[in-house]
Design an enzyme around this catalytic site. Structure first.
Site, short mmCIF file in Angstrom:
data_model
loop_
_atom_site.label_atom_id
_atom_site.label_comp_id
_atom_site.label_asym_id
_atom_site.label_seq_id
_atom_site.Cartn_x
_atom_site.Cartn_y
_atom_site.Cartn_z
CD GLU A 1 3.89 -1.62 0.58
OE1 GLU A 1 5.10 -1.50 0.34
OE2 GLU A 1 3.24 -2.63 0.23
CE LYS B 1 10.86 -6.22 4.76
NZ LYS B 1 11.23 -5.94 3.36
#
Ligand code: F6R
Length: 335
Positions: free
Chosen positions: A212, A317
């Site tokens: 990340e 998402k």
């Protein structure tokens, strides 16, 4: 981001001091299930590690939309952790669990999870807003432990947690260790992260931070399981890279990690040991997570990329939000 990692001790203590909304006591709890994804899921893994290390509970962590029926019954305490409070997997699996138990605790910085908890009078611990979820790890973990203590599940005293968090004050040492780890990792293509089973959470956390923050792929191998499969994959010496081995504090684990290091070195890997400080596995994992966070930010800086942005997660998402109707129908939840 660096400043947030350096402020982890205060972040943890702040969450530990936080008032729990809708406090109540749950009786007859015989099982704990934690729901959470990504950075919030790692907080759940830390709760599970705490249960094992204190010998107080065997905690199941679910990182999915779906929670199999035998996992939750009316004596199960379900702890939902989502930093944003809006993660679909966590919200839908919580809705599923709420049909089987009323013993629920929730942790978030706001979002739908907070609304859900406040509407139903569920014990809720709010953490500081405005952070990247992964950088809020000690707050999520401390808030989760505080929530559990408040409902009557005591894996350890508050004072033990405070003592464990002391390791997060070692910021100068952590920065020093992180700088050396970053200069080792900057030339890796897909570093291999290795740990013994008791430190598996840390290996995963290091991988996730490299993914990340440093936008780098990474592979995790856990011993002794790796001796039953992974080592055979190196026999043809088709690939070599850089590997980090998480130091263990148990003599026989030190020995088998040495054996694996020899195997990797023979394949052509460069191997560096991540040394940990702290009295116990939980504080050592916290310290290692601090070093990994700082190192991954440093690798991003060296590569000239933004450690904060995670556009692939945002894209996933929105993909999954569009599929919510279908997922709900599959799980048997009403629209
Ligand atoms: C982003 C991060 C992610 C999130 C994950 C779940 O910093 O670490 O792994 O943690 O996408 O989101 P939350 O934590 O908001 O439930």
């Amino acid at each position: 981001m660096r400043e947030v990692y350096l402020g982890w001790h205060e972040l943890a203590m702040e969450a530990l001091r936080q008032e729990v909304a809708n406090p109540r006591e749950y009786k007859d709890v015989d099982r704990i299930v934690v729901l959470g994804m990504g950075g919030s899921g790692i907080a759940g893994d830390l709760v599970a590690l705490t249960g094992l290390e204190t010998g107080s509970a065997f905690v199941t962590v679910v990182k999915d939309f779906y929670v199999p029926k035998p996992v939750v019954n009316d004596r199960t305490l379900v702890l939902a952790i989502s930093y944003s409070g809006n993660t679909r997997e966590t919200l839908l699996s919580l809705e599923l669990c709420s049909k089987r138990t009323s013993k629920i605790v929730a942790v978030s910085s706001g979002g739908l999870l907070e609304e859900y908890a406040m509407k139903r009078g569920i014990p809720f611990v709010k953490v500081r807003r405005g952070l990247a979820p992964r950088t809020a790890l000690p707050a999520l973990y401390a808030a989760a432990m505080k929530g559990l203590l408040t409902v009557g599940v005591s894996m350890c005293e508050s004072s033990t947690l405070e003592r464990w968090f002391d390791v997060l004050k070692e910021v100068r040492k952590a920065e020093f260790d992180a700088a050396s780890l970053a200069s080792f990792l900057r030339r890796a293509r897909m570093p291999l992260i290795v740990a013994s089973a008791r430190y598996a959470v840390l290996a995963t956390r290091i991988k996730n931070e490299l993914n990340e923050n440093a936008k780098m792929p990474a592979k995790v191998e856990i011993a002794p399981e790796l001796f039953h499969n992974d080592i055979v994959g190196w026999e043809r010496k088709l690939y070599s890279d850089r590997a980090i081995v998480v130091e263990s504090d148990i003599p026989y684990e030190v020995e088998y990690l040495k054996l694996y290091t020899e195997i990797l070195t023979d394949v052509g890997f460069e191997v560096e040991m991540l040394r940990l400080i702290g009295d116990g596995v939980v504080p050592r994992v916290l310290y290692g997570s601090l070093v990994a966070g700082l190192a991954s930010v440093k690798v991003a800086e060296i590569a000239g990329i933004d450690p904060l942005a995670t556009k692939s997660i945002a894209a996933y998402k929105s993909f999954i939000n569009n599929m919510e109707g279908e997922i709900r129908r599959t799980l048997g939840l009403s629209d």
